[in-house]
Design an enzyme around this catalytic site. Structure first.
Site, PDB file in Angstrom:
ATOM      1  CG  ASP A  12       6.664  -5.278   2.922  1.00  0.00           C
ATOM      2  OD1 ASP A  12       6.107  -6.038   3.721  1.00  0.00           O
ATOM      3  OD2 ASP A  12       6.030  -4.551   2.136  1.00  0.00           O
ATOM      4  CG  ASP A  54       4.502  -5.733  -1.143  1.00  0.00           C
ATOM      5  OD1 ASP A  54       3.453  -5.521  -0.512  1.00  0.00           O
ATOM      6  OD2 ASP A  54       5.046  -4.882  -1.870  1.00  0.00           O
ATOM      7  CG  HIS A  56       2.106  -7.344  -5.051  1.00  0.00           C
ATOM      8  ND1 HIS A  56       1.067  -6.747  -4.372  1.00  0.00           N
ATOM      9  CD2 HIS A  56       3.205  -6.582  -4.781  1.00  0.00           C
ATOM     10  CE1 HIS A  56       1.517  -5.685  -3.730  1.00  0.00           C
ATOM     11  NE2 HIS A  56       2.806  -5.570  -3.951  1.00  0.00           N
ATOM     12  CE  LYS A  98       3.049  -5.225   3.445  1.00  0.00           C
ATOM     13  NZ  LYS A  98       3.267  -4.568   2.155  1.00  0.00           N
ATOM     14  CB  CYS A 142       5.149  -1.225   3.295  1.00  0.00           C
ATOM     15  SG  CYS A 142       4.453  -1.579   1.656  1.00  0.00           S
TER      16      CYS A 142
HETATM   17  C1  VGL Z   1       6.521  -0.811  -0.974  1.00  0.00           C
HETATM   18  C2  VGL Z   1       6.538   0.549  -2.813  1.00  0.00           C
HETATM   19  C3  VGL Z   1       5.750  -0.345  -3.488  1.00  0.00           C
HETATM   20  C4  VGL Z   1       6.980  -1.047   0.422  1.00  0.00           C
HETATM   21  C5  VGL Z   1       5.726  -1.694  -1.638  1.00  0.00           C
HETATM   22  O1  VGL Z   1       7.134  -2.204   0.850  1.00  0.00           O
HETATM   23  O2  VGL Z   1       7.183  -0.045   1.134  1.00  0.00           O
HETATM   24  N1  VGL Z   1       6.914   0.312  -1.560  1.00  0.00           N
HETATM   25  N2  VGL Z   1       5.349  -1.452  -2.887  1.00  0.00           N
END
Ligand code: VGL
Length: 203
Positions: A12, A54, A56, A98, A142
């Site tokens: 990420d 990520d 979403h 994801k 993550c």
């Molecule tokens: C993440 C908080 C919310 C991450 C993703 O990539 O660690 N942290 N969503």
């Protein structure tokens, strides 16, 4: 190419998790040069590189608007979801998306899928990967969840301490996350220490 025993997972490293993004991680961008160097070394040795993101939908229960804990971030196909512009992905790096299910947080890269729909665990198994080296954002979400799932999957795991940064909603979340990963059997080391280790052979 001999069966691979080791792979890199870059978690990420997206604009929204870097300074100026929607859910910025302090110094999130500092991981980029370290990861670029490590990823280039993996690619040069023919070791696979996986890069999670990520990805979403707008209406996920991950977001505060829908009762979740987080501001809107990393919505698929928006600039905030793009990888940091300085991140250099080696040729052949496999993207793992994801967090696409609106009913699921999708913290772990092991919940993600490659472009052909393969789960990360299966993709690693097919390549004969036994050791996963993990770097990226964020240490306390993550990265941690991906590391815990990698251990559940039976992999040896190494976390690159100089190539991760934490959200730290509560001060000390970074240290607690590192402890949890160690407790689960992950090794935590610097990228320099990783390169000092003898190259893994086939097992
Ligand atoms: C993440 C908080 C919310 C991450 C993703 O990539 O660690 N942290 N969503």
């Amino acid at each position: 190419m001999p069966p691979s025993t080791r792979a890199l997972l870059v978690v990420d490293v997206q604009n929204d998790f870097c300074p100026g993004g929607a859910l910025p991680v302090a110094e999130g961008d500092r991981v980029v040069p370290v990861i670029n160097e490590v990823a280039a070394r993996f690619a040069a040795r023919g070791e696979p590189v996986f890069v999670s993101r990520d990805w979403h939908p707008q209406d996920t229960n991950h977001f505060q608007d829908y009762g979740g804990p987080w501001p809107v971030h990393c919505v698929a196909d928006t600039p905030g979801a793009e990888f940091h512009p300085d991140l250099v992905l080696p040729a052949g790096a496999v993207i793992v998306s994801k967090g696409e299910d609106p009913a699921d947080h999708g913290y772990s890269a092991f919940e993600g899928r490659t472009p052909d729909g393969t789960g990360l665990g299966d993709a690693l198994d097919r390549l004969g990967v036994r050791t996963l080296v993990v770097a990226g954002l964020a240490t306390d979400y993550c990265v941690k969840q991906s590391v815990l799932d990698a251990r559940e999957h039976g992999l040896e795991v190494m976390v690159l301490a100089d190539a991760v940064r934490a959200v730290n909603v509560r001060p000390g979340d970074d240290d607690r996350a590192i402890d949890a990963m160690r407790q689960a059997g992950a090794a935590v080391l610097s990228s320099e220490e990783l390169e000092d280790r003898p190259e893994p052979g086939p097992r």
